[in-house]
Design an enzyme around this catalytic site. Structure first.
Site, short mmCIF file in Angstrom:
data_model
loop_
_atom_site.label_atom_id
_atom_site.label_comp_id
_atom_site.label_asym_id
_atom_site.label_seq_id
_atom_site.Cartn_x
_atom_site.Cartn_y
_atom_site.Cartn_z
N HIS A 291 0.82 -1.22 0.00
CA HIS A 291 0.00 0.00 0.00
C HIS A 291 0.85 1.27 0.00
O HIS A 291 0.33 2.37 -0.23
CB HIS A 291 -0.99 0.00 1.17
CG HIS A 291 -0.39 0.28 2.52
ND1 HIS A 291 -0.11 -0.70 3.44
CD2 HIS A 291 -0.05 1.45 3.11
CE1 HIS A 291 0.37 -0.15 4.54
NE2 HIS A 291 0.43 1.15 4.36
N ASP B 91 0.25 -7.49 1.30
CA ASP B 91 0.71 -6.13 1.57
C ASP B 91 2.24 -6.06 1.67
O ASP B 91 2.80 -5.43 2.56
CB ASP B 91 0.08 -5.57 2.84
CG ASP B 91 0.15 -4.04 2.89
OD1 ASP B 91 0.34 -3.42 1.82
OD2 ASP B 91 0.00 -3.47 4.00
N ASN C 57 4.80 5.14 9.22
CA ASN C 57 5.60 4.02 9.71
C ASN C 57 5.44 2.78 8.84
O ASN C 57 6.23 1.83 8.94
CB ASN C 57 5.19 3.64 11.14
CG ASN C 57 6.02 4.36 12.19
OD1 ASN C 57 5.49 5.13 12.97
ND2 ASN C 57 7.32 4.11 12.22
N SER C 58 4.40 2.74 8.00
CA SER C 58 4.14 1.57 7.18
C SER C 58 5.36 1.19 6.36
O SER C 58 5.96 2.03 5.68
CB SER C 58 2.96 1.84 6.24
OG SER C 58 1.77 1.97 6.96
N LEU D 260 -4.54 -0.77 14.90
CA LEU D 260 -5.95 -0.89 15.23
C LEU D 260 -6.31 0.38 15.99
O LEU D 260 -5.79 0.62 17.07
CB LEU D 260 -6.20 -2.14 16.09
CG LEU D 260 -7.63 -2.61 16.24
CD1 LEU D 260 -8.22 -2.98 14.88
CD2 LEU D 260 -7.70 -3.82 17.16
#
Length: 460
Positions: free
Chosen positions: A103, A133, A208-209, A228
């Site tokens: 993503h 992902d 941070n992804s 979450l």
């Protein structure tokens, strides 16, 4: 006053402990307990990723309607639009191999990677997977870069100290600390469609992804991917893709694969809950129940059948469908899985040879002529298509790959399976095409969409 020998021994044993608790720090290391050595080792291998891609946006009054939008697809004017993203990545090979989230890069036409020392490189996606992902990127003209080794993520334990390194909110490289708070979170638990994750309370925020989750030995234990949250910020529940899964993608990218090849289970399972456990005579719910099995499944060939309960693979407990998939993928094609199962109240162990789903050479057929089905692209149902389109294991017949020309008006979608025309069933795509060439008038079509059976009245 006399002291018993037992009491005296206990007092002598505790004395050093009491002394240690009162002792003051005597070295620099004891005075300044710090993660700095781990950060110095790992931070240079964590990078910023800037990606851009072009999307086409179509204006339609029914664009947000889940039913009517399908009928206007392709009939409205598309407006090109450039989208950008900022995320993180991790160098895992000194020659310039970087891992990140799908993503973050998506279908990017331009990728720019900036190292911690501000060097910049152009990037090219070698292998990516939307479902997992994960994206593997190669940096152009890169060599001698700082890189992280993979940890064995299966050895991670709840309570292990970890650091999350990335670029949250675009403020620059940032390090946060925490622990591994769970080791086997599945997609259902994380509110995602699928997946198998490590959970951490190390703060993870937007940006941070794709960043690194590292252990105290400075090894990559996971790839930070999501949180979450209700507010959009980190609430201490973050998820990372385990390093063992990421390593599989890196290995296949280095081998030249442009599509990730995963072992095919050829079965459908459901989690064993309290009711099922009671019916099976289990004291505690454990494992997954085999509810459907394809005849060509490697599990079927090993003797496993519907009604069996898979308890573990290679000694690791399997309590959800995502856990089963994860265990197979991390073993890889061409290996054998040692499967513990429960059948009729007795445990058994079998070995399953893992292979890719057969049928990758299915030939697409485009319907011609002047019928309402003209332009429809179909193929014979194969195990490969069952896997790719997430169809029931018992699916057979003729599957829709895409709609073009007049067939667009029927509203058929990729993955729909044509069961019959005018009440007549067809064994394969070739026989369907021959029937349509005969000029038969189309009155009714029956097709399946997932578990639903649908009928269309035709006038053409």
């Amino acid at each position: 006053m006399r002291v018993s020998g037992l009491f005296l021994a206990l007092a002598l044993a505790l004395a050093p402990v009491a002394h240690a608790q009162q002792r003051v720090p005597v070295s620099q290391a004891e005075l300044q307990l710090s993660f700095a050595p781990v950060v110095r080792k790992t931070a240079p291998a964590v990078v910023n990723i800037y990606a851009s891609w072009v999307t086409e946006r179509r204006a339609s009054p029914f664009a947000n309607d889940p039913f009517f939008s399908q009928f206007f697809d392709g009939f409205t004017q598309a407006t090109p639009r450039v989208q950008n993203s900022l995320g993180s990545g991790v160098i895992v090979d000194a020659g310039g191999i970087v891992v990140s989230n799908y993503h973050v890069v998506q279908e990017a036409r331009d990728i720019r990677v900036v190292l911690a020392d501000r060097r910049e490189f152009a990037g090219e996606v070698l292998l990516s997977d939307r479902e997992a992902d994960i994206a593997v990127i190669r940096l152009e003209d890169a060599e001698g870069l700082p890189a992280l080794d993979f940890a064995d993520s299966d050895l991670a334990q709840v309570g292990d100290l970890v650091l999350a390194i990335g670029n949250p909110f675009g403020v620059g490289q940032t390090v946060s600390s925490g622990i591994v708070s769970a080791t086997a979170r599945t997609g259902a638990a994380t509110r995602q469609s699928s997946g198998y994750f490590l959970q951490t309370d190390a703060p993870i925020n937007p940006g941070n992804s794709g960043g690194a989750l590292v252990d105290m030995q400075g090894r990559l234990v996971g790839l930070n991917t999501s949180i979450l949250t209700r507010s959009g910020g980190s609430n201490g529940i973050g998820f990372a893709i385990p390093a063992n899964l990421v390593a599989q993608y890196v290995d296949q990218a280095k081998a030249g694969n442009d599509r990730f090849q995963r072992p095919w289970s050829g079965l459908s399972v459901q989690e064993v809950d309290g009711g099922i456990a009671h019916a099976l005579g289990q004291q505690v719910p454990a494992g997954v129940l085999v509810s459907d099995l394809h005849p060509e499944s490697p599990f079927a060939r090993a003797g496993i059948r519907t009604g069996d309960v898979i308890l573990a693979i290679d000694g690791f407990a399997v309590n959800a469908a995502d856990a089963l998939d994860y265990r197979l993928v991390t073993l890889g094609i061409g290996t054998e899985a040692e499967v513990d199962l429960l059948r009729d109240g007795a445990q058994q162990r079998v070995r399953v040879a893992l292979a890719e789903a057969p049928g990758g050479d299915a030939t697409p057929v485009q319907i011609g002529g002047r019928s309402l089905l003209a332009g429809l692209v179909v193929a014979d149902v194969t195990p490969r298509l069952i896997e790719e389109m997430d169809l029931p294991m018992s699916t057979s017949g003729v599957i829709v790959l895409r709609s073009e020309g007049p067939s667009v008006r029927l509203g058929l979608r990729p993955g729909d399976v044509i069961r019959s025309l005018n009440g007549d069933a067809f064994e394969d795509a070739a026989s369907l095409q021959r029937e349509l060439r005969g000029g038969a008038r189309l009155r009714e079509m029956e097709f399946s969409r997932g578990e639903q059976i649908l009928r269309l009245r035709l006038h053409g």
